[in-house]
Motif scaffolding. Structure first.
Motif, PDB file in Angstrom:
ATOM      1  N   GLU A  10      -5.738  18.978 -26.775  1.00  0.00           N
ATOM      2  CA  GLU A  10      -6.145  17.592 -26.474  1.00  0.00           C
ATOM      3  C   GLU A  10      -7.472  17.303 -26.813  1.00  0.00           C
ATOM      4  OE1 GLU A  10      -4.463  16.047 -22.468  1.00  0.00           O
ATOM      5  OE2 GLU A  10      -6.483  15.941 -22.048  1.00  0.00           O
ATOM      6  N   LYS A  11      -8.687  17.988 -26.460  1.00  0.00           N
ATOM      7  CA  LYS A  11     -10.009  17.475 -26.642  1.00  0.00           C
ATOM      8  C   LYS A  11     -10.018  17.496 -28.255  1.00  0.00           C
ATOM      9  CE  LYS A  11     -12.237  17.152 -22.452  1.00  0.00           C
ATOM     10  NZ  LYS A  11     -11.263  17.397 -21.609  1.00  0.00           N
ATOM     11  N   THR A  12      -9.525  18.557 -29.031  1.00  0.00           N
ATOM     12  CA  THR A  12      -9.648  18.391 -30.453  1.00  0.00           C
ATOM     13  C   THR A  12      -8.979  17.319 -30.978  1.00  0.00           C
ATOM     14  OG1 THR A  12      -9.859  20.995 -30.218  1.00  0.00           O
ATOM     15  CG2 THR A  12      -9.409  19.985 -32.156  1.00  0.00           C
ATOM     16  N   PHE A  13      -7.838  16.905 -30.649  1.00  0.00           N
ATOM     17  CA  PHE A  13      -6.928  15.653 -30.928  1.00  0.00           C
ATOM     18  C   PHE A  13      -7.753  14.621 -30.819  1.00  0.00           C
ATOM     19  CE2 PHE A  13      -4.313  12.305 -29.449  1.00  0.00           C
ATOM     20  CZ  PHE A  13      -3.635  11.961 -30.707  1.00  0.00           C
ATOM     21  N   LEU A  14      -8.301  14.490 -29.552  1.00  0.00           N
ATOM     22  CA  LEU A  14      -9.082  13.300 -29.277  1.00  0.00           C
ATOM     23  C   LEU A  14     -10.374  13.011 -30.374  1.00  0.00           C
ATOM     24  CD1 LEU A  14      -8.697  13.332 -25.578  1.00  0.00           C
ATOM     25  CD2 LEU A  14      -7.530  11.635 -27.002  1.00  0.00           C
ATOM     26  N   THR A  15     -11.151  14.062 -30.393  1.00  0.00           N
ATOM     27  CA  THR A  15     -12.520  13.782 -31.082  1.00  0.00           C
ATOM     28  C   THR A  15     -12.159  13.780 -32.719  1.00  0.00           C
ATOM     29  OG1 THR A  15     -12.665  16.336 -31.046  1.00  0.00           O
ATOM     30  CG2 THR A  15     -13.801  15.251 -29.283  1.00  0.00           C
ATOM     31  N   ASP A  16     -11.065  14.272 -32.997  1.00  0.00           N
ATOM     32  CA  ASP A  16     -10.688  14.197 -34.604  1.00  0.00           C
ATOM     33  C   ASP A  16     -10.346  12.656 -34.530  1.00  0.00           C
ATOM     34  OD1 ASP A  16     -11.138  16.803 -35.062  1.00  0.00           O
ATOM     35  OD2 ASP A  16      -8.867  17.236 -35.138  1.00  0.00           O
ATOM     36  N   LEU A  17      -9.975  11.744 -33.733  1.00  0.00           N
ATOM     37  CA  LEU A  17      -9.573  10.634 -33.800  1.00  0.00           C
ATOM     38  C   LEU A  17     -10.817   9.676 -33.804  1.00  0.00           C
ATOM     39  CD1 LEU A  17      -6.607   9.729 -31.419  1.00  0.00           C
ATOM     40  CD2 LEU A  17      -6.536   9.613 -34.040  1.00  0.00           C
ATOM     41  N   LEU A  64     -12.779   9.623 -30.875  1.00  0.00           N
ATOM     42  CA  LEU A  64     -12.810   9.133 -29.627  1.00  0.00           C
ATOM     43  C   LEU A  64     -13.896  10.180 -29.061  1.00  0.00           C
ATOM     44  CD1 LEU A  64      -9.036   8.299 -28.523  1.00  0.00           C
ATOM     45  CD2 LEU A  64     -10.912   6.729 -29.590  1.00  0.00           C
ATOM     46  N   ARG A  65     -14.540   9.607 -27.786  1.00  0.00           N
ATOM     47  CA  ARG A  65     -15.624  10.646 -27.502  1.00  0.00           C
ATOM     48  C   ARG A  65     -14.741  11.106 -26.157  1.00  0.00           C
ATOM     49  NH1 ARG A  65     -21.043   7.913 -26.375  1.00  0.00           N
ATOM     50  NH2 ARG A  65     -19.548   6.291 -25.939  1.00  0.00           N
ATOM     51  N   LEU A 116      -8.693   2.044 -27.589  1.00  0.00           N
ATOM     52  CA  LEU A 116      -8.885   3.476 -27.678  1.00  0.00           C
ATOM     53  C   LEU A 116      -7.179   4.108 -27.335  1.00  0.00           C
ATOM     54  CD1 LEU A 116      -9.425   5.269 -25.023  1.00  0.00           C
ATOM     55  CD2 LEU A 116     -11.599   4.507 -25.232  1.00  0.00           C
ATOM     56  N   ALA A 117      -6.874   3.472 -26.155  1.00  0.00           N
ATOM     57  CA  ALA A 117      -5.436   3.939 -25.979  1.00  0.00           C
ATOM     58  C   ALA A 117      -4.430   3.577 -26.943  1.00  0.00           C
ATOM     59  CB  ALA A 117      -5.117   3.074 -24.269  1.00  0.00           C
ATOM     60  N   ALA A 118      -4.593   2.562 -27.496  1.00  0.00           N
ATOM     61  CA  ALA A 118      -3.421   2.147 -28.680  1.00  0.00           C
ATOM     62  C   ALA A 118      -3.809   3.197 -29.805  1.00  0.00           C
ATOM     63  CB  ALA A 118      -3.903   0.462 -29.036  1.00  0.00           C
ATOM     64  N   PHE A 176     -13.786   8.387 -18.322  1.00  0.00           N
ATOM     65  CA  PHE A 176     -15.308   8.371 -17.529  1.00  0.00           C
ATOM     66  C   PHE A 176     -15.923   6.922 -18.129  1.00  0.00           C
ATOM     67  CE2 PHE A 176     -14.543  13.047 -17.717  1.00  0.00           C
ATOM     68  CZ  PHE A 176     -13.990  13.081 -16.438  1.00  0.00           C
ATOM     69  N   VAL A 177     -16.447   6.455 -17.249  1.00  0.00           N
ATOM     70  CA  VAL A 177     -17.486   5.145 -17.524  1.00  0.00           C
ATOM     71  C   VAL A 177     -18.757   5.716 -17.374  1.00  0.00           C
ATOM     72  CG1 VAL A 177     -18.097   2.902 -17.141  1.00  0.00           C
ATOM     73  CG2 VAL A 177     -15.643   3.404 -16.607  1.00  0.00           C
ATOM     74  N   THR A 178     -19.446   5.685 -18.514  1.00  0.00           N
ATOM     75  CA  THR A 178     -21.130   6.161 -18.541  1.00  0.00           C
ATOM     76  C   THR A 178     -21.756   5.145 -19.170  1.00  0.00           C
ATOM     77  OG1 THR A 178     -21.036   6.986 -20.731  1.00  0.00           O
ATOM     78  CG2 THR A 178     -20.018   8.451 -19.052  1.00  0.00           C
ATOM     79  N   PRO A 179     -23.030   5.055 -18.921  1.00  0.00           N
ATOM     80  CA  PRO A 179     -23.982   3.931 -19.643  1.00  0.00           C
ATOM     81  C   PRO A 179     -23.778   4.006 -21.307  1.00  0.00           C
ATOM     82  CG  PRO A 179     -25.072   5.370 -18.079  1.00  0.00           C
ATOM     83  CD  PRO A 179     -23.865   6.085 -18.279  1.00  0.00           C
ATOM     84  N   GLN A 180     -23.261   5.346 -21.862  1.00  0.00           N
ATOM     85  CA  GLN A 180     -23.268   5.262 -23.400  1.00  0.00           C
ATOM     86  C   GLN A 180     -21.766   4.810 -23.615  1.00  0.00           C
ATOM     87  OE1 GLN A 180     -24.457   8.094 -21.261  1.00  0.00           O
ATOM     88  NE2 GLN A 180     -26.438   7.143 -21.816  1.00  0.00           N
ATOM     89  N   GLY A 181     -20.981   4.522 -22.648  1.00  0.00           N
ATOM     90  CA  GLY A 181     -19.595   3.958 -23.073  1.00  0.00           C
ATOM     91  C   GLY A 181     -18.390   4.811 -22.498  1.00  0.00           C
ATOM     92  N   LEU A 182     -17.234   4.698 -23.043  1.00  0.00           N
ATOM     93  CA  LEU A 182     -16.146   5.208 -22.252  1.00  0.00           C
ATOM     94  C   LEU A 182     -15.922   6.623 -23.138  1.00  0.00           C
ATOM     95  CD1 LEU A 182     -13.582   2.348 -22.041  1.00  0.00           C
ATOM     96  CD2 LEU A 182     -15.280   3.018 -20.358  1.00  0.00           C
ATOM     97  N   LEU A 183     -15.699   7.638 -22.142  1.00  0.00           N
ATOM     98  CA  LEU A 183     -15.406   8.926 -22.615  1.00  0.00           C
ATOM     99  C   LEU A 183     -14.047   9.373 -22.189  1.00  0.00           C
ATOM    100  CD1 LEU A 183     -18.334   9.342 -23.127  1.00  0.00           C
ATOM    101  CD2 LEU A 183     -18.248  11.499 -22.141  1.00  0.00           C
ATOM    102  N   VAL A 184     -13.068   9.804 -22.731  1.00  0.00           N
ATOM    103  CA  VAL A 184     -11.701  10.336 -22.604  1.00  0.00           C
ATOM    104  C   VAL A 184     -11.841  11.545 -21.688  1.00  0.00           C
ATOM    105  CG1 VAL A 184      -9.166  10.588 -23.344  1.00  0.00           C
ATOM    106  CG2 VAL A 184     -10.885   9.157 -24.646  1.00  0.00           C
ATOM    107  N   ASN A 185     -11.080  11.639 -20.569  1.00  0.00           N
ATOM    108  CA  ASN A 185     -11.119  12.678 -19.664  1.00  0.00           C
ATOM    109  C   ASN A 185      -9.755  13.451 -20.232  1.00  0.00           C
ATOM    110  OD1 ASN A 185     -10.827  14.744 -17.816  1.00  0.00           O
ATOM    111  ND2 ASN A 185     -10.197  13.373 -16.419  1.00  0.00           N
TER     112      ASN A 185
END
Ligand code: AMP
Length: 356
Positions: A110-117, A119-120, A238-240, A257-266
């Motif tokens: 899942e994390k590999t798929f998301l970062t390949d897209l 996304l953070r 990012l969801a789309a 996750f909402v961070t000062p650097q933006g949104l990260l996908v959990n």
């Protein structure tokens, strides 16, 4: 896009918990039937469905009979055994499709798929043994969280590593299961987007909700979430992107996750999601109907939010609050019909309309 399922057609649902129950209610409002497949006796969804099969996921005859009785198959949880899916897929369409399940069943995939897209996510590493854990901790640093790659839910299969000495015990907690190390994200708060995609590629997202967890279990979801307009746009985009990449059909929960650097996908959940229950009382079309519409080849419905809502889960003894809750104004009660109250068990939820 192929024709919408006709009146009286049957949707097969793998899993008979509260999500299957609420999907079944939504389907019946649209004149569709549901057939639940669930190994456990007397599942919550069975009380409201047209048919129930009580059988194990390796019971080939039961799976074949189930497939023969339905027009399309969907599911309320992601950890369905691969062999069962292989058998079912040859007989009837499964929506959302196999790729979404493959990706979301394993945290590393899942994390590999998301970062390949592009996304953070939290920084992560594959952990196979004590050596790989120590190497990963050198790069990612502590605090970090060790999680089993598969079969984790509601914070189960997770161990926090606050300092290097925690590494050994954390690895022991995984009991030899393949694991992933995640850097600890210093988020200000957690939000989720409940997104839907139809077979022709239309995407509709519900307004993001803000989630509060306790002991790894979701307690409340509040809409609107605290997000800037730019973050709200980012969340939806990012969801789309995720749904399109998977050629997804149905509703998905995307936790952020909402961070000062933006949104990260959990994480992503290829199904209706607890953090989307507020839609039952905040939108004309809720997440359950939206999922059924997508799965049944109907056009997606209007999920725009018309009220501020706070959803609160009723967990274990929270059910004792029922007499008081039943007197509360602006409070919709949703119970799951579970006979036995257990600590940590989701028994129901309430949606409170919040007036300004
Ligand atoms: P999960 O089952 O992975 O969704 O984790 C359950 C909850 O644990 C999340 O909703 C967060 O509150 C927390 N959590 C999980 N992963 C992380 C992380 N990498 N950094 C900080 N908190 C986390």
């Amino acid at each position: 896009m192929s024709d919408p399922l006709p009146q009286g057609a049957t949707i097969g649902i793998l899993g008979g918990g509260q999500l299957g129950r609420m999907l079944s209610v939504a389907a019946s409002r649209l004149g569709l039937r549901c057939h639940i497949f669930e190994p456990g006796e007397a599942p919550p969804a069975g009380q409201v469905a047209d048919a129930v099969t009580t059988a194990a996921y390796d019971d080939r005859a039961a799976l074949e009979a189930f497939a023969a009785s339905v027009d399309v198959i969907t599911y309320e949880f992601e950890n369905i055994p691969t062999e069962a899916l292989d058998l079912l897929q040859a007989l009837k369409p499964i929506r959302p499709g196999r790729e979404a399940l493959r990706v979301s069943q394993d945290r590393l995939t899942e994390k590999t798929f998301l970062t390949d897209l592009g996304l953070r996510t939290a920084p992560f590493a594959d952990i196979t043994d004590a050596d790989s854990l120590m190497q990963a901790l050198e790069i990612i640093g502590a605090p970090a969280i060790l999680k089993t790659r598969r079969f984790g839910y509601d914070g189960k299969g997770q161990a926090r590593i606050l300092k290097l000495e925690d590494a050994g015990p954390a690895l022991e907690e995984m009991r030899g299961a393949p694991a992933i190390l995640e850097g600890f994200v210093e988020f200000s708060h957690e939000v989720s987007v409940i997104a839907a995609r139809s077979a022709d590629g239309a995407v509709a997202c519900f307004d993001p909700g803000e989630n509060v967890h306790r002991e790894g279990i979701l307690r409340t979801t509040t809409v609107p979430a605290r997000l800037t307009t730019a973050q709200r746009t980012d969340a939806v985009l990012l969801a789309a992107k995720i749904l399109n990449a998977l050629n997804y059909v149905g509703v998905m929960g995307v936790e952020l996750f909402v961070t000062p650097q933006g949104l990260l996908v959990n994480e992503i959940a290829p199904r209706v999601h607890n953090s989307g229950h507020w839609t039952q009382n905040g939108c004309t079309i809720d997440q359950f109907e939206q999922h059924i519409r997508a799965v049944a080849n109907w056009p997606l419905g209007d999920g725009s939010r018309y009220a501020d809502v706070q959803m609160e889960n009723l967990i274990g003894d929270d059910l004792d609050k029922l007499p008081d809750l039943s007197h509360e104004a602006d409070t919709a009660i949703h119970l799951y019909g579970k006979a036995e109250v257990k600590a940590g068990r989701k028994m129901g939820h309430v949606n409170r309309i919040v007036r300004g």
